[in-house]
Design an enzyme around this catalytic site. Structure first.
Site, PDB file in Angstrom:
ATOM      1  N   ASP A   1       0.959  -1.081   0.114  1.00  0.00           N
ATOM      2  CA  ASP A   1      -0.011   0.094   0.026  1.00  0.00           C
ATOM      3  C   ASP A   1       0.796   1.181   0.055  1.00  0.00           C
ATOM      4  O   ASP A   1       1.831   1.312   0.695  1.00  0.00           O
ATOM      5  CB  ASP A   1      -0.973   0.028   1.386  1.00  0.00           C
ATOM      6  CG  ASP A   1      -1.630  -1.168   1.721  1.00  0.00           C
ATOM      7  OD1 ASP A   1      -2.353  -1.829   0.435  1.00  0.00           O
ATOM      8  OD2 ASP A   1      -1.978  -1.619   2.519  1.00  0.00           O
TER       9      ASP A   1
ATOM     10  N   ASP B   1      -0.239   8.566   7.692  1.00  0.00           N
ATOM     11  CA  ASP B   1      -0.113   6.995   8.097  1.00  0.00           C
ATOM     12  C   ASP B   1       1.023   6.967   9.229  1.00  0.00           C
ATOM     13  O   ASP B   1       1.183   6.717  10.181  1.00  0.00           O
ATOM     14  CB  ASP B   1       0.114   6.200   6.916  1.00  0.00           C
ATOM     15  CG  ASP B   1      -0.954   5.657   6.202  1.00  0.00           C
ATOM     16  OD1 ASP B   1      -1.072   5.667   4.931  1.00  0.00           O
ATOM     17  OD2 ASP B   1      -2.080   5.286   6.815  1.00  0.00           O
TER      18      ASP B   1
ATOM     19  N   GLU C   1       0.468  -2.141  11.679  1.00  0.00           N
ATOM     20  CA  GLU C   1       0.150  -2.415  10.374  1.00  0.00           C
ATOM     21  C   GLU C   1       1.031  -1.751   9.546  1.00  0.00           C
ATOM     22  O   GLU C   1       1.559  -2.013   8.369  1.00  0.00           O
ATOM     23  CB  GLU C   1      -1.505  -1.967   9.724  1.00  0.00           C
ATOM     24  CG  GLU C   1      -1.784  -2.616   8.344  1.00  0.00           C
ATOM     25  CD  GLU C   1      -2.998  -1.922   7.678  1.00  0.00           C
ATOM     26  OE1 GLU C   1      -2.781  -0.977   6.767  1.00  0.00           O
ATOM     27  OE2 GLU C   1      -4.060  -2.557   8.346  1.00  0.00           O
ATOM     28  N   GLU C   2       1.538  -0.700  10.005  1.00  0.00           N
ATOM     29  CA  GLU C   2       2.463   0.394   9.402  1.00  0.00           C
ATOM     30  C   GLU C   2       3.921  -0.083   9.625  1.00  0.00           C
ATOM     31  O   GLU C   2       4.926   0.384   8.927  1.00  0.00           O
ATOM     32  CB  GLU C   2       2.279   1.731   9.551  1.00  0.00           C
ATOM     33  CG  GLU C   2       0.972   2.554   9.360  1.00  0.00           C
ATOM     34  CD  GLU C   2       1.012   2.316   7.863  1.00  0.00           C
ATOM     35  OE1 GLU C   2      -0.160   2.220   7.456  1.00  0.00           O
ATOM     36  OE2 GLU C   2       1.977   2.394   7.205  1.00  0.00           O
TER      37      GLU C   2
ATOM     38  N   ASP D   1      -4.244  -0.619  13.725  1.00  0.00           N
ATOM     39  CA  ASP D   1      -3.919  -0.254  12.316  1.00  0.00           C
ATOM     40  C   ASP D   1      -4.166   1.362  12.574  1.00  0.00           C
ATOM     41  O   ASP D   1      -5.278   1.711  12.983  1.00  0.00           O
ATOM     42  CB  ASP D   1      -5.224  -0.576  11.271  1.00  0.00           C
ATOM     43  CG  ASP D   1      -4.971  -0.053  10.056  1.00  0.00           C
ATOM     44  OD1 ASP D   1      -5.930  -0.316   9.157  1.00  0.00           O
ATOM     45  OD2 ASP D   1      -4.157   1.087   9.719  1.00  0.00           O
TER      46      ASP D   1
ATOM     47  N   LEU E   1      -4.253   4.262  10.794  1.00  0.00           N
ATOM     48  CA  LEU E   1      -4.999   4.914  10.100  1.00  0.00           C
ATOM     49  C   LEU E   1      -5.272   4.201   9.008  1.00  0.00           C
ATOM     50  O   LEU E   1      -4.692   4.070   8.025  1.00  0.00           O
ATOM     51  CB  LEU E   1      -4.300   6.245   9.462  1.00  0.00           C
ATOM     52  CG  LEU E   1      -4.890   7.414   9.287  1.00  0.00           C
ATOM     53  CD1 LEU E   1      -5.855   7.847  10.498  1.00  0.00           C
ATOM     54  CD2 LEU E   1      -3.910   8.629   8.890  1.00  0.00           C
ATOM     55  N   ASP E   2      -6.648   3.826   9.194  1.00  0.00           N
ATOM     56  CA  ASP E   2      -7.250   2.654   8.275  1.00  0.00           C
ATOM     57  C   ASP E   2      -8.053   3.469   7.177  1.00  0.00           C
ATOM     58  O   ASP E   2      -8.978   4.282   7.435  1.00  0.00           O
ATOM     59  CB  ASP E   2      -8.017   1.757   9.139  1.00  0.00           C
ATOM     60  CG  ASP E   2      -9.093   0.875   7.979  1.00  0.00           C
ATOM     61  OD1 ASP E   2      -8.443  -0.009   7.407  1.00  0.00           O
ATOM     62  OD2 ASP E   2     -10.134   1.037   7.948  1.00  0.00           O
TER      63      ASP E   2
ATOM     64  N   GLU F   1      -7.119  -5.694  11.678  1.00  0.00           N
ATOM     65  CA  GLU F   1      -8.463  -5.311  11.125  1.00  0.00           C
ATOM     66  C   GLU F   1      -9.684  -6.344  11.551  1.00  0.00           C
ATOM     67  O   GLU F   1     -10.512  -6.176  12.344  1.00  0.00           O
ATOM     68  CB  GLU F   1      -8.322  -5.186   9.572  1.00  0.00           C
ATOM     69  CG  GLU F   1      -7.476  -3.939   9.324  1.00  0.00           C
ATOM     70  CD  GLU F   1      -7.045  -3.683   7.990  1.00  0.00           C
ATOM     71  OE1 GLU F   1      -6.595  -4.911   7.206  1.00  0.00           O
ATOM     72  OE2 GLU F   1      -7.018  -2.612   7.137  1.00  0.00           O
TER      73      GLU F   1
HETATM   74  P1  P6P Z   1      -9.708  -1.728  -1.881  1.00  0.00           P
HETATM   75  C1  P6P Z   1      -8.273   0.241   3.626  1.00  0.00           C
HETATM   76  O1  P6P Z   1      -7.127   0.396   2.907  1.00  0.00           O
HETATM   77  C2  P6P Z   1      -8.617  -1.129   3.734  1.00  0.00           C
HETATM   78  O2  P6P Z   1      -7.740  -1.527   4.560  1.00  0.00           O
HETATM   79  C3  P6P Z   1      -9.853  -1.343   4.255  1.00  0.00           C
HETATM   80  O3  P6P Z   1     -10.232  -0.332   5.283  1.00  0.00           O
HETATM   81  C4  P6P Z   1     -10.644  -1.052   3.193  1.00  0.00           C
HETATM   82  O4  P6P Z   1     -12.015  -1.858   3.691  1.00  0.00           O
HETATM   83  C5  P6P Z   1     -10.262  -1.921   2.175  1.00  0.00           C
HETATM   84  O5  P6P Z   1      -8.685  -1.590   2.276  1.00  0.00           O
HETATM   85  C6  P6P Z   1     -10.402  -1.260   0.605  1.00  0.00           C
HETATM   86  O6  P6P Z   1      -9.837  -2.086   0.108  1.00  0.00           O
HETATM   87  O7  P6P Z   1      -8.933  -2.776  -2.423  1.00  0.00           O
HETATM   88  O8  P6P Z   1     -11.156  -1.680  -2.288  1.00  0.00           O
HETATM   89  O9  P6P Z   1      -9.278  -0.359  -2.088  1.00  0.00           O
END
Ligand code: P6P
Length: 319
Positions: free
Chosen positions: A60, A66, A89-90, A108, A110-111, A262
């Site tokens: 990512d 983040d 997660e980071e 996590d 900053l999700d 998560e």
């Molecule tokens: P995509 C955010 O990066 C995350 O980890 C979740 O919060 C979110 O539901 C998902 O990934 C979104 O993933 O592949 O749709 O960008």
């Protein structure tokens, strides 16, 4: 105070009452999330949009905030002297804070950070474990969580958590700079018409997920709700009912979302609110809270939400 806030319990009073030994930890989680909420509000003013140019272990793109959120929370938790390690997660590897610390935090920070530049919702997700459950290099399954919680940076800033005895939600009053108990004993509706699923990946999904998508399209009375931040999607379903799934694909049988950062915390919260959470081990559907992590950053397929909606999807795995 014109908002009858004097009648509402503060987060501090809530923690003092039933979890006094976690008062310092929650004071620092509270402080961190208030600062993050403020930084998010001013991201466009302070030049905090955009990426750092690096990628995390999952590939990512790392957003500037983040890194900020990760470092801030770790620094604040270190000040308690009660945290042995933080898994984030980071971070590629966990960071040790205090050898004699009683707790371990998985987070996590900053999700959904891809939402920063477009001014949409994000979250912070955290789990608190007893450090004893991480001995002998074995990582604990989600059932060992002492507490699971998230903060939703939305139209208001809300902290939702469970200690295994129901789910409660707190709303931040920015004038008084305090979280107040506004959602006591949140109970998830048994079903809902909303669902979160990236349908564009239809051709990559295996038959069960394709079967479910075909079914709801034929039925025609559902609504897609996809925020690209699971905290926002799942909070919606916690309140209104519905289901979130980030399934396995033929190319990625272990899917994308992280078990310890998560899936386990969100599963504990959803289960405690009367919802349901399932993962898929390649052969059968399983309870993600029973999965013993082999790696701290392992990913798993996930279906979680209102019980009837989760069972509806599960049917396609059985058939
Ligand atoms: P995509 C955010 O990066 C995350 O980890 C979740 O919060 C979110 O539901 C998902 O990934 C979104 O993933 O592949 O749709 O960008």
């Amino acid at each position: 105070m014109s908002k009858h806030l004097e009648t509402l319990q503060t987060l501090t009073e809530y923690i003092i009452k039933d979890h006094p030994d976690l008062l310092a930890v929650f004071a620092q989680i509270e402080a961190s999330t208030k600062i993050i909420a403020s930084k998010l509000r001013s991201a466009g003013l302070e030049g905090n949009y955009g990426i750092t140019g690096t990628t995390n272990v999952y590939g990512d793109k790392v957003q500037k905030l983040d890194d900020f959120a990760n470092s801030l929370i770790i620094k604040k938790l270190e000040a308690t002297g009660q945290i042995k390690m933080v898994y984030s997660e980071e971070l590629q590897d966990p960071v040790e804070l205090n050898k004699s610390g009683k707790y371990i935090i998985c987070m996590d920070p900053l999700d959904g950070s891809s939402n920063i530049d477009v001014n949409l919702n994000l979250g912070t997700i955290f789990s608190i474990y007893d450090a004893k459950d991480f001995e002998n290099r074995q990582l604990p399954n989600g059932d060992k969580q002492i507490c699971a919680g998230y903060v939703l940076y939305g139209t208001s800033c809300m902290m939702v958590m469970t200690f295994g005895d129901g789910v409660d939600g707190f709303t931040l009053d920015t004038e008084l700079d305090s979280y107040f108990l506004t959602h006591q004993n949140i109970t998830m509706p048994k079903s809902g018409k909303n669902y979160s699923l990236n349908e564009n990946a239809y051709n990559s999904y295996a038959e069960p997920v394709q079967g479910y998508i075909d079914f709801i399209k034929k039925e025609g009375n559902r609504k897609t709700r996809y925020a690209a931040a699971m905290v926002a999607d799942i909070h919606r379903f916690l309140i209104q009912g519905g289901v979130f799934t980030y399934p396995e694909t033929k190319q990625k049988p272990k899917s994308k979302l992280r078990l310890m950062y998560e899936i386990s915390p969100m599963s504990m919260i959803i289960n405690q609110a009367g919802g349901k959470s399932l993962s898929f081990d390649g052969r059968k559907l399983i309870n993600p809270l029973n999965i013993i992590p082999q790696e701290h950053d392992q990913t798993e397929p996930i279906i979680l939400g209102s019980k009837e909606n989760v069972d509806e999807i599960a049917k396609f795995y059985k058939d």
